[in-house]
Design a protein around this motif. Structure first.
Motif, short mmCIF file in Angstrom:
data_model
loop_
_atom_site.label_atom_id
_atom_site.label_comp_id
_atom_site.label_asym_id
_atom_site.label_seq_id
_atom_site.Cartn_x
_atom_site.Cartn_y
_atom_site.Cartn_z
N LEU A 99 33.50 36.55 38.50
CA LEU A 99 32.21 35.89 38.67
C LEU A 99 32.26 34.43 38.22
O LEU A 99 31.71 33.55 38.88
CB LEU A 99 31.13 36.65 37.89
CG LEU A 99 31.00 38.13 38.26
CD1 LEU A 99 30.07 38.83 37.29
CD2 LEU A 99 30.52 38.27 39.68
N LEU A 100 32.91 34.18 37.08
CA LEU A 100 32.99 32.83 36.52
C LEU A 100 34.36 32.60 35.91
O LEU A 100 34.97 33.54 35.39
CB LEU A 100 31.93 32.64 35.43
CG LEU A 100 30.47 32.68 35.85
CD1 LEU A 100 29.57 32.76 34.62
CD2 LEU A 100 30.12 31.48 36.69
N LYS A 155 45.03 37.08 26.11
CA LYS A 155 44.87 36.75 24.70
C LYS A 155 43.72 37.51 24.05
O LYS A 155 43.84 37.98 22.93
CB LYS A 155 44.62 35.25 24.53
CG LYS A 155 45.72 34.38 25.06
CD LYS A 155 46.54 33.65 24.10
CE LYS A 155 45.94 33.20 22.84
NZ LYS A 155 46.90 32.71 21.89
N LYS A 156 42.57 37.60 24.75
CA LYS A 156 41.38 38.25 24.21
C LYS A 156 40.65 38.95 25.33
O LYS A 156 40.70 38.52 26.48
CB LYS A 156 40.45 37.23 23.56
CG LYS A 156 41.08 36.48 22.42
CD LYS A 156 40.19 35.37 21.93
CE LYS A 156 40.94 34.53 20.92
NZ LYS A 156 40.20 33.35 20.53
N GLU A 157 39.93 40.02 24.96
CA GLU A 157 39.20 40.77 25.98
C GLU A 157 38.02 41.49 25.33
O GLU A 157 38.11 41.94 24.19
CB GLU A 157 40.13 41.79 26.63
CG GLU A 157 39.49 42.61 27.71
CD GLU A 157 40.48 43.56 28.37
OE1 GLU A 157 40.12 44.09 29.44
OE2 GLU A 157 41.59 43.77 27.85
N ALA A 158 36.91 41.57 26.06
CA ALA A 158 35.73 42.32 25.62
C ALA A 158 35.09 42.94 26.86
O ALA A 158 35.08 42.34 27.93
CB ALA A 158 34.73 41.42 24.91
N VAL A 194 42.28 30.05 30.00
CA VAL A 194 41.17 30.14 30.94
C VAL A 194 40.31 31.34 30.52
O VAL A 194 40.84 32.39 30.18
CB VAL A 194 41.64 30.26 32.41
CG1 VAL A 194 42.48 31.50 32.64
CG2 VAL A 194 40.47 30.20 33.37
N MET A 195 38.99 31.12 30.48
CA MET A 195 38.04 32.19 30.19
C MET A 195 37.53 32.71 31.52
O MET A 195 37.11 31.93 32.38
CB MET A 195 36.89 31.65 29.34
CG MET A 195 35.93 32.72 28.87
SD MET A 195 34.63 32.07 27.78
CE MET A 195 35.53 31.91 26.25
N ILE A 196 37.56 34.03 31.70
CA ILE A 196 37.21 34.64 32.97
C ILE A 196 36.16 35.73 32.73
O ILE A 196 36.35 36.60 31.88
CB ILE A 196 38.45 35.28 33.63
CG1 ILE A 196 39.54 34.23 33.83
CG2 ILE A 196 38.08 35.94 34.95
CD1 ILE A 196 40.90 34.81 34.17
N ARG A 203 34.42 42.91 32.48
CA ARG A 203 34.93 42.39 31.20
C ARG A 203 34.95 40.87 31.15
O ARG A 203 34.82 40.20 32.17
CB ARG A 203 36.33 42.93 30.95
CG ARG A 203 37.32 42.53 32.03
CD ARG A 203 38.63 43.26 31.88
NE ARG A 203 39.53 42.94 33.00
CZ ARG A 203 40.84 42.88 32.90
NH1 ARG A 203 41.43 43.13 31.75
NH2 ARG A 203 41.58 42.61 33.95
N LEU A 204 35.12 40.38 29.94
CA LEU A 204 35.35 38.96 29.72
C LEU A 204 36.73 38.86 29.11
O LEU A 204 37.08 39.65 28.22
CB LEU A 204 34.32 38.38 28.74
CG LEU A 204 34.61 36.93 28.41
CD1 LEU A 204 33.92 36.02 29.40
CD2 LEU A 204 34.22 36.60 27.01
#
Length: 135
Positions: free
Chosen positions: A40-41, A76-79, A53-55, A60-61
């Protein structure tokens, strides 16, 4: 090779930013997405050899980093999307976009461009409030 729906939606989301030259952001990042996942973004981090890059997807993010090498990208990170409670943006010398999560620590990233961070924050907030991106 035919691009997956995830790669195509990621490319569309990424193209809405003022991009710097980073083939890895365009070529490697889709590898960590599920093939049918809809992006989406997307918000590129500070330009450099190994940018972040933040996706945001419907599920999820995540924050991914271009690494070069064989795989080319690292998660690196996920939520999960249901754990996201809000987003904030702090402009200035230490600009940060911060996504608040009830399950994990807040996910933070320094964006590459202020204008992209402002747009990402505004659209992400709309997505949280309404369930849809603004038109």
């Amino acid at each position: 090779m035919v691009p997956t729906p995830a790669a195509m939606s990621y490319g569309t989301a990424l193209s809405r930013n003022e991009l710097f030259s980073s083939p890895g952001l365009q070529r490697d990042v889709p590898r960590i997405l599920d093939s049918e996942e809809e992006v989406l973004l997307a918000l590129p981090g500070v330009a450099g050899r190994y940018p972040l890059v933040m996706i945001a997807t419907a599920q999820r993010l995540l924050v991914a980093q271009v690494t070069g090498g064989v795989k080319g990208v690292r998660l690196k990170k996920e939520a999960s999307a249901r754990s996201i409670t809000g987003i904030s943006y702090r402009p200035g010398l230490f600009t940060r976009v911060r996504v608040h999560s009830s399950e994990t620590h807040d996910i933070r990233m320094v964006p590459n461009r202020k204008v992209d961070a402002e747009r990402f924050t505004r659209e992400f907030d709309s997505l949280l409030r309404t369930g849809h991106l603004p038109r």
